[in-house]
Design a protein around this motif. Structure first.
Motif, mmCIF file in Angstrom:
data_model
loop_
_atom_site.group_PDB
_atom_site.id
_atom_site.type_symbol
_atom_site.label_atom_id
_atom_site.label_comp_id
_atom_site.label_asym_id
_atom_site.label_seq_id
_atom_site.Cartn_x
_atom_site.Cartn_y
_atom_site.Cartn_z
ATOM 1 N N ALA A 38 -18.833 -11.597 32.237
ATOM 2 C CA ALA A 38 -17.606 -12.324 32.948
ATOM 3 C C ALA A 38 -16.578 -11.102 32.875
ATOM 4 C CB ALA A 38 -17.329 -13.683 32.927
ATOM 5 N N PHE A 39 -16.221 -11.011 31.591
ATOM 6 C CA PHE A 39 -15.138 -10.028 30.940
ATOM 7 C C PHE A 39 -15.503 -8.851 31.460
ATOM 8 C CE2 PHE A 39 -13.090 -6.912 28.316
ATOM 9 C CZ PHE A 39 -11.692 -7.230 28.428
ATOM 10 N N CYS A 40 -16.790 -8.098 31.235
ATOM 11 C CA CYS A 40 -17.099 -6.819 31.514
ATOM 12 C C CYS A 40 -17.053 -6.499 33.146
ATOM 13 C CB CYS A 40 -18.357 -6.467 31.199
ATOM 14 S SG CYS A 40 -18.387 -6.161 29.257
ATOM 15 N N ALA A 41 -17.539 -7.690 33.785
ATOM 16 C CA ALA A 41 -17.426 -7.698 35.315
ATOM 17 C C ALA A 41 -16.220 -7.614 36.092
ATOM 18 C CB ALA A 41 -18.266 -8.610 35.975
ATOM 19 N N ALA A 44 -14.879 -3.968 35.264
ATOM 20 C CA ALA A 44 -15.508 -3.014 36.287
ATOM 21 C C ALA A 44 -14.923 -3.163 37.499
ATOM 22 C CB ALA A 44 -17.113 -3.287 35.885
ATOM 23 N N ALA A 45 -14.609 -4.318 37.862
ATOM 24 C CA ALA A 45 -14.090 -4.422 39.384
ATOM 25 C C ALA A 45 -12.530 -4.010 39.577
ATOM 26 C CB ALA A 45 -13.832 -5.793 39.929
ATOM 27 N N ALA A 47 -11.536 -1.393 37.458
ATOM 28 C CA ALA A 47 -11.390 -0.246 37.417
ATOM 29 C C ALA A 47 -11.989 0.473 38.275
ATOM 30 C CB ALA A 47 -12.584 0.208 35.915
ATOM 31 N N THR A 48 -13.085 -0.014 39.261
ATOM 32 C CA THR A 48 -13.560 0.573 40.403
ATOM 33 C C THR A 48 -12.396 0.551 41.455
ATOM 34 O OG1 THR A 48 -15.857 -0.251 39.749
ATOM 35 C CG2 THR A 48 -15.429 0.501 42.093
ATOM 36 N N ALA A 49 -11.818 -0.493 41.637
ATOM 37 C CA ALA A 49 -10.943 -0.792 42.533
ATOM 38 C C ALA A 49 -9.500 0.267 42.486
ATOM 39 C CB ALA A 49 -10.346 -2.046 42.629
ATOM 40 N N ARG A 50 -9.270 0.410 41.230
ATOM 41 C CA ARG A 50 -8.286 1.466 40.921
ATOM 42 C C ARG A 50 -8.617 2.943 41.529
ATOM 43 N NH1 ARG A 50 -5.449 1.153 35.414
ATOM 44 N NH2 ARG A 50 -4.244 2.957 36.675
ATOM 45 N N LEU A 51 -9.896 3.054 41.037
ATOM 46 C CA LEU A 51 -10.542 4.416 41.498
ATOM 47 C C LEU A 51 -10.708 4.634 43.002
ATOM 48 C CD1 LEU A 51 -11.847 7.005 40.094
ATOM 49 C CD2 LEU A 51 -13.987 5.943 40.525
ATOM 50 N N ASP A 61 -10.973 9.629 34.969
ATOM 51 C CA ASP A 61 -11.286 8.473 35.808
ATOM 52 C C ASP A 61 -12.530 8.125 36.158
ATOM 53 O OD1 ASP A 61 -8.307 8.475 35.606
ATOM 54 O OD2 ASP A 61 -8.043 8.688 37.643
ATOM 55 N N VAL A 62 -13.254 8.865 36.510
ATOM 56 C CA VAL A 62 -14.548 8.556 37.038
ATOM 57 C C VAL A 62 -15.625 8.316 35.677
ATOM 58 C CG1 VAL A 62 -16.956 9.326 37.864
ATOM 59 C CG2 VAL A 62 -14.543 10.007 39.085
ATOM 60 N N GLY A 63 -15.107 8.983 34.591
ATOM 61 C CA GLY A 63 -16.168 8.701 33.379
ATOM 62 C C GLY A 63 -15.792 7.385 32.892
ATOM 63 N N VAL A 64 -14.234 7.067 32.841
ATOM 64 C CA VAL A 64 -13.935 5.587 32.312
ATOM 65 C C VAL A 64 -14.753 4.539 33.175
ATOM 66 C CG1 VAL A 64 -12.014 4.058 32.202
ATOM 67 C CG2 VAL A 64 -11.786 6.364 31.549
ATOM 68 N N VAL A 65 -14.656 4.566 34.365
ATOM 69 C CA VAL A 65 -15.446 3.576 35.172
ATOM 70 C C VAL A 65 -16.854 3.600 35.006
ATOM 71 C CG1 VAL A 65 -16.080 3.377 37.874
ATOM 72 C CG2 VAL A 65 -13.784 3.873 37.124
ATOM 73 N N LEU A 66 -17.538 4.950 34.962
ATOM 74 C CA LEU A 66 -18.897 4.940 34.685
ATOM 75 C C LEU A 66 -19.283 4.184 32.982
ATOM 76 C CD1 LEU A 66 -19.947 8.489 35.627
ATOM 77 C CD2 LEU A 66 -20.573 6.309 36.834
ATOM 78 N N ILE A 67 -18.419 4.400 32.085
ATOM 79 C CA ILE A 67 -18.378 3.726 30.849
ATOM 80 C C ILE A 67 -18.221 1.966 31.203
ATOM 81 C CG2 ILE A 67 -17.544 3.319 28.695
ATOM 82 C CD1 ILE A 67 -16.653 6.319 28.711
ATOM 83 N N VAL A 68 -17.391 1.789 31.752
ATOM 84 C CA VAL A 68 -17.023 0.305 32.135
ATOM 85 C C VAL A 68 -18.307 -0.371 32.679
ATOM 86 C CG1 VAL A 68 -15.610 -1.304 33.032
ATOM 87 C CG2 VAL A 68 -14.712 0.586 31.943
ATOM 88 N N VAL A 69 -18.851 0.325 33.752
ATOM 89 C CA VAL A 69 -19.781 -0.363 34.448
ATOM 90 C C VAL A 69 -21.142 -0.288 33.619
ATOM 91 C CG1 VAL A 69 -21.552 0.091 36.574
ATOM 92 C CG2 VAL A 69 -18.850 0.222 36.782
ATOM 93 N N GLY A 70 -21.174 0.884 32.967
ATOM 94 C CA GLY A 70 -22.477 0.721 32.217
ATOM 95 C C GLY A 70 -22.374 -0.053 31.012
ATOM 96 N N SER A 71 -21.332 -0.542 30.210
ATOM 97 C CA SER A 71 -21.155 -1.415 29.445
ATOM 98 C C SER A 71 -21.498 -2.857 29.878
ATOM 99 C CB SER A 71 -19.931 -1.316 28.987
ATOM 100 O OG SER A 71 -18.768 -1.478 29.445
#
Length: 121
Positions: A38-41, A44-45, A47-51, A61-71
């Protein structure tokens, strides 16, 4: 089954000790894996919205979003392992997607991250 005060008839021994109805303990609780997902989701939401809203996207910024979605995918893998939700193929897909996203995000992060400027003393 009739229960008398002071008797332990109907008490199941083992994992569900203390249930007097003769059935398994079916109380639903939130596991630590669920809280992590729940926390990671949520992260991720955000980070994706900010991007998506940002006008000046850079690879960091794209790398950070990929790391968060991957985790998030890897924490979902952990939850599916603890809850036995998916098959081996589903677990393999979650593990592969999560690992690839985290590695790709890490590569982008370290490739395009510039050191801070040095200020004269």
């Amino acid at each position: 089954m009739v229960f008398y005060p002071g008797s332990d008839a109907g008490v199941r021994r083992g994992r569900t000790t203390g249930t007097y109805d003769g059935g398994p303990n079916t109380a639903t609780t939130m596991t630590p894996a669920f809280l992590l997902v729940a926390f990671c989701a949520a992260m991720a939401a955000i980070a994706t919205a900010r991007l998506a809203v940002d006008d000046e996207r850079d690879p960091v910024d794209v790398g950070v979003v990929l790391i968060v979605v991957g985790s998030t995918s890897l924490s979902l893998l952990w939850m599916s392992l603890t809850e036995s939700w998916t098959t081996t193929i589903g677990r393999s897909v979650l593990a592969s997607v999560g690992s690839v996203l985290v590695v790709a995000g890490t590569v982008l992060l370290f490739r395009y991250l510039t050191p801070p400027p040095e200020y004269p003393s």
